[in-house]
Design an enzyme around this catalytic site. Sequence first.
Site, PDB file in Angstrom:
ATOM      1  N   HIS A   4     -62.565  27.622  61.924  1.00 39.72           N
ATOM      2  CA  HIS A   4     -61.125  27.762  61.427  1.00 39.72           C
ATOM      3  C   HIS A   4     -60.762  27.178  60.599  1.00 39.72           C
ATOM      4  O   HIS A   4     -59.941  26.921  59.769  1.00 39.72           O
ATOM      5  CB  HIS A   4     -60.638  26.590  62.496  1.00 39.72           C
ATOM      6  CG  HIS A   4     -60.790  26.069  63.856  1.00 39.72           C
ATOM      7  ND1 HIS A   4     -59.519  26.579  64.811  1.00 39.72           N
ATOM      8  CD2 HIS A   4     -62.041  26.198  65.416  1.00 39.72           C
ATOM      9  CE1 HIS A   4     -60.177  26.926  66.518  1.00 39.72           C
ATOM     10  NE2 HIS A   4     -61.065  26.622  66.010  1.00 39.72           N
ATOM     11  N   ASN A   5     -61.820  27.429  59.353  1.00 39.09           N
ATOM     12  CA  ASN A   5     -61.361  27.319  58.003  1.00 39.09           C
ATOM     13  C   ASN A   5     -61.229  28.928  57.428  1.00 39.09           C
ATOM     14  O   ASN A   5     -61.976  29.662  57.475  1.00 39.09           O
ATOM     15  CB  ASN A   5     -63.227  26.891  56.794  1.00 39.09           C
ATOM     16  CG  ASN A   5     -62.676  26.966  55.997  1.00 39.09           C
ATOM     17  OD1 ASN A   5     -61.900  27.185  55.396  1.00 39.09           O
ATOM     18  ND2 ASN A   5     -63.036  25.549  55.040  1.00 39.09           N
TER      19      ASN A   5
ATOM     20  N   ASP B 281     -67.374  19.056  67.969  1.00 41.66           N
ATOM     21  CA  ASP B 281     -67.367  17.973  66.862  1.00 41.66           C
ATOM     22  C   ASP B 281     -68.607  18.347  66.722  1.00 41.66           C
ATOM     23  O   ASP B 281     -69.691  18.460  67.626  1.00 41.66           O
ATOM     24  CB  ASP B 281     -67.628  16.665  68.213  1.00 41.66           C
ATOM     25  CG  ASP B 281     -65.792  15.843  68.034  1.00 41.66           C
ATOM     26  OD1 ASP B 281     -65.217  16.610  67.010  1.00 41.66           O
ATOM     27  OD2 ASP B 281     -66.047  15.115  69.275  1.00 41.66           O
TER      28      ASP B 281
ATOM     29  N   ASP C  77     -72.551  26.196  59.530  1.00 43.67           N
ATOM     30  CA  ASP C  77     -72.254  24.919  58.856  1.00 43.67           C
ATOM     31  C   ASP C  77     -72.689  24.597  57.687  1.00 43.67           C
ATOM     32  O   ASP C  77     -73.689  25.733  56.916  1.00 43.67           O
ATOM     33  CB  ASP C  77     -72.334  23.988  59.665  1.00 43.67           C
ATOM     34  CG  ASP C  77     -72.264  22.815  59.463  1.00 43.67           C
ATOM     35  OD1 ASP C  77     -70.958  22.253  59.301  1.00 43.67           O
ATOM     36  OD2 ASP C  77     -73.269  21.712  58.815  1.00 43.67           O
ATOM     37  N   SER C  78     -72.178  24.314  56.609  1.00 45.49           N
ATOM     38  CA  SER C  78     -72.053  24.199  55.225  1.00 45.49           C
ATOM     39  C   SER C  78     -71.820  23.248  54.451  1.00 45.49           C
ATOM     40  O   SER C  78     -71.024  22.019  54.698  1.00 45.49           O
ATOM     41  CB  SER C  78     -71.869  25.587  54.572  1.00 45.49           C
ATOM     42  OG  SER C  78     -70.187  25.655  54.934  1.00 45.49           O
TER      43      SER C  78
ATOM     44  N   PHE D 267     -62.111  28.000  47.312  1.00 40.64           N
ATOM     45  CA  PHE D 267     -61.923  26.902  47.728  1.00 40.64           C
ATOM     46  C   PHE D 267     -62.991  25.358  48.071  1.00 40.64           C
ATOM     47  O   PHE D 267     -63.331  25.667  47.215  1.00 40.64           O
ATOM     48  CB  PHE D 267     -62.050  27.235  49.881  1.00 40.64           C
ATOM     49  CG  PHE D 267     -63.495  27.491  49.692  1.00 40.64           C
ATOM     50  CD1 PHE D 267     -64.128  28.625  49.747  1.00 40.64           C
ATOM     51  CD2 PHE D 267     -63.828  26.751  50.856  1.00 40.64           C
ATOM     52  CE1 PHE D 267     -64.920  29.055  50.426  1.00 40.64           C
ATOM     53  CE2 PHE D 267     -64.791  26.977  51.394  1.00 40.64           C
ATOM     54  CZ  PHE D 267     -65.412  28.312  51.403  1.00 40.64           C
ATOM     55  N   GLY D 268     -62.752  25.227  48.960  1.00 39.23           N
ATOM     56  CA  GLY D 268     -63.568  23.603  48.508  1.00 39.23           C
ATOM     57  C   GLY D 268     -64.084  22.686  46.997  1.00 39.23           C
ATOM     58  O   GLY D 268     -63.245  22.907  46.596  1.00 39.23           O
TER      59      GLY D 268
ATOM     60  N   ASP E  98     -65.526  24.678  45.147  1.00 42.30           N
ATOM     61  CA  ASP E  98     -66.089  25.382  44.413  1.00 42.30           C
ATOM     62  C   ASP E  98     -65.289  24.606  42.612  1.00 42.30           C
ATOM     63  O   ASP E  98     -65.693  24.976  41.589  1.00 42.30           O
ATOM     64  CB  ASP E  98     -64.940  26.393  44.565  1.00 42.30           C
ATOM     65  CG  ASP E  98     -66.384  27.463  45.864  1.00 42.30           C
ATOM     66  OD1 ASP E  98     -66.987  27.109  45.655  1.00 42.30           O
ATOM     67  OD2 ASP E  98     -64.870  28.081  46.608  1.00 42.30           O
TER      68      ASP E  98
ATOM     69  N   HIS F  72     -74.794  31.218  48.772  1.00 43.12           N
ATOM     70  CA  HIS F  72     -75.252  30.589  49.775  1.00 43.12           C
ATOM     71  C   HIS F  72     -75.639  30.977  51.004  1.00 43.12           C
ATOM     72  O   HIS F  72     -75.796  31.379  51.451  1.00 43.12           O
ATOM     73  CB  HIS F  72     -75.032  28.642  50.298  1.00 43.12           C
ATOM     74  CG  HIS F  72     -73.921  28.817  49.828  1.00 43.12           C
ATOM     75  ND1 HIS F  72     -72.944  28.682  49.103  1.00 43.12           N
ATOM     76  CD2 HIS F  72     -73.122  27.780  50.829  1.00 43.12           C
ATOM     77  CE1 HIS F  72     -71.698  28.884  49.712  1.00 43.12           C
ATOM     78  NE2 HIS F  72     -71.180  27.778  50.205  1.00 43.12           N
TER      79      HIS F  72
HETATM   80  P1  IMP Z   1     -68.365  22.951  57.508  1.00 44.09           P
HETATM   81  O1  IMP Z   1     -69.382  23.779  57.627  1.00 44.09           O
HETATM   82  O2  IMP Z   1     -67.007  23.310  58.394  1.00 44.09           O
HETATM   83  O3  IMP Z   1     -68.475  21.273  58.180  1.00 44.09           O
HETATM   84  O4  IMP Z   1     -67.805  22.835  56.887  1.00 44.09           O
HETATM   85  C1  IMP Z   1     -68.395  22.916  55.186  1.00 44.09           C
HETATM   86  C2  IMP Z   1     -67.312  21.829  53.887  1.00 44.09           C
HETATM   87  O5  IMP Z   1     -67.994  22.395  53.025  1.00 44.09           O
HETATM   88  C3  IMP Z   1     -65.932  22.833  53.283  1.00 44.09           C
HETATM   89  O6  IMP Z   1     -64.974  22.432  54.490  1.00 44.09           O
HETATM   90  C4  IMP Z   1     -66.394  23.347  52.154  1.00 44.09           C
HETATM   91  O7  IMP Z   1     -65.502  21.939  51.514  1.00 44.09           O
HETATM   92  C5  IMP Z   1     -67.523  22.701  51.867  1.00 44.09           C
HETATM   93  N1  IMP Z   1     -68.446  23.901  51.335  1.00 44.09           N
HETATM   94  C6  IMP Z   1     -68.649  24.734  52.655  1.00 44.09           C
HETATM   95  N2  IMP Z   1     -68.774  26.063  51.457  1.00 44.09           N
HETATM   96  C7  IMP Z   1     -68.331  25.947  50.328  1.00 44.09           C
HETATM   97  C8  IMP Z   1     -67.537  27.002  49.452  1.00 44.09           C
HETATM   98  O8  IMP Z   1     -68.722  28.247  49.299  1.00 44.09           O
HETATM   99  N3  IMP Z   1     -67.547  26.779  48.338  1.00 44.09           N
HETATM  100  C9  IMP Z   1     -66.680  24.901  48.336  1.00 44.09           C
HETATM  101  N4  IMP Z   1     -67.206  24.142  49.215  1.00 44.09           N
HETATM  102  C10 IMP Z   1     -67.694  24.788  50.168  1.00 44.09           C
END
Ligand code: IMP
Length: 199
Positions: free
Chosen positions: A16-17, A46, A75-76, A158-159, A161, A186
């Site tokens: 959803h991102n 969840d 998932d990252s 985003f996030g 970065d 990654h």
């Molecule tokens: P999830 O995988 O939905 O739990 O979210 C992983 C979170 O890690 C994201 O909301 C980002 O904040 C962060 N994240 C993952 N990949 C990246 C990236 O490529 N750049 C910046 N932040 C990242």
Amino acid sequence: MALKLETGARLVVATHNPGKARELAQILENRFQLVTAGELGLPEPDETEQAFVGNALLKARAAAEASGLIALADDSGLSVAALEGQPGVYSARWAGPTKDFDLAMKKVEDRIEETGSRDLAAWFTSALAVAWPDGPAVVVEGRVDGTLAFPGRGTLGFGYDPIFIPEGFSQTFGEMDPAAKDRMSHRARAFEKLKAALL
Ligand code: IMP
């Protein structure tokens, strides 16, 4: 029977991102017909696992089951050496309910300062999982190492970065041309492994 992903297959991307969906679409190089879990109105499960691979599998399986389509999930997160790998799988949650990444990046900076460490080593991890509606699934993991920079720089991406400088570069992911990030991130590295396994 060996699992195979046919070019042109319809895939649901279990995220959803919008930042991640855009990067995944770019990385998948128009190989598949993509719809997102958001577009299909699928619920977000969840993330109850303690590892990236477990959460990626959980998200892919939930989307495959709910949609009847092959599902791809990522998932990252960011892991910081001085914080023993935190925020890790909690990367999104450190930004709070309003997904405020300025807050999350400040929290990383403050926590490192509290430890007294000068070690700014960090890495991003992406676990990519593909799940079929009838049960089988594959999961792989990619990683990019780098150094943190405070204050953050750049408005691209985003996030986290803006605070991450990948090894061998001087720009943060927030400053870097998105196409350059997509070649070495990654997520791109995880996708190379997925290709080797499935395509
Ligand atoms: P999830 O995988 O939905 O739990 O979210 C992983 C979170 O890690 C994201 O909301 C980002 O904040 C962060 N994240 C993952 N990949 C990246 C990236 O490529 N750049 C910046 N932040 C990242």
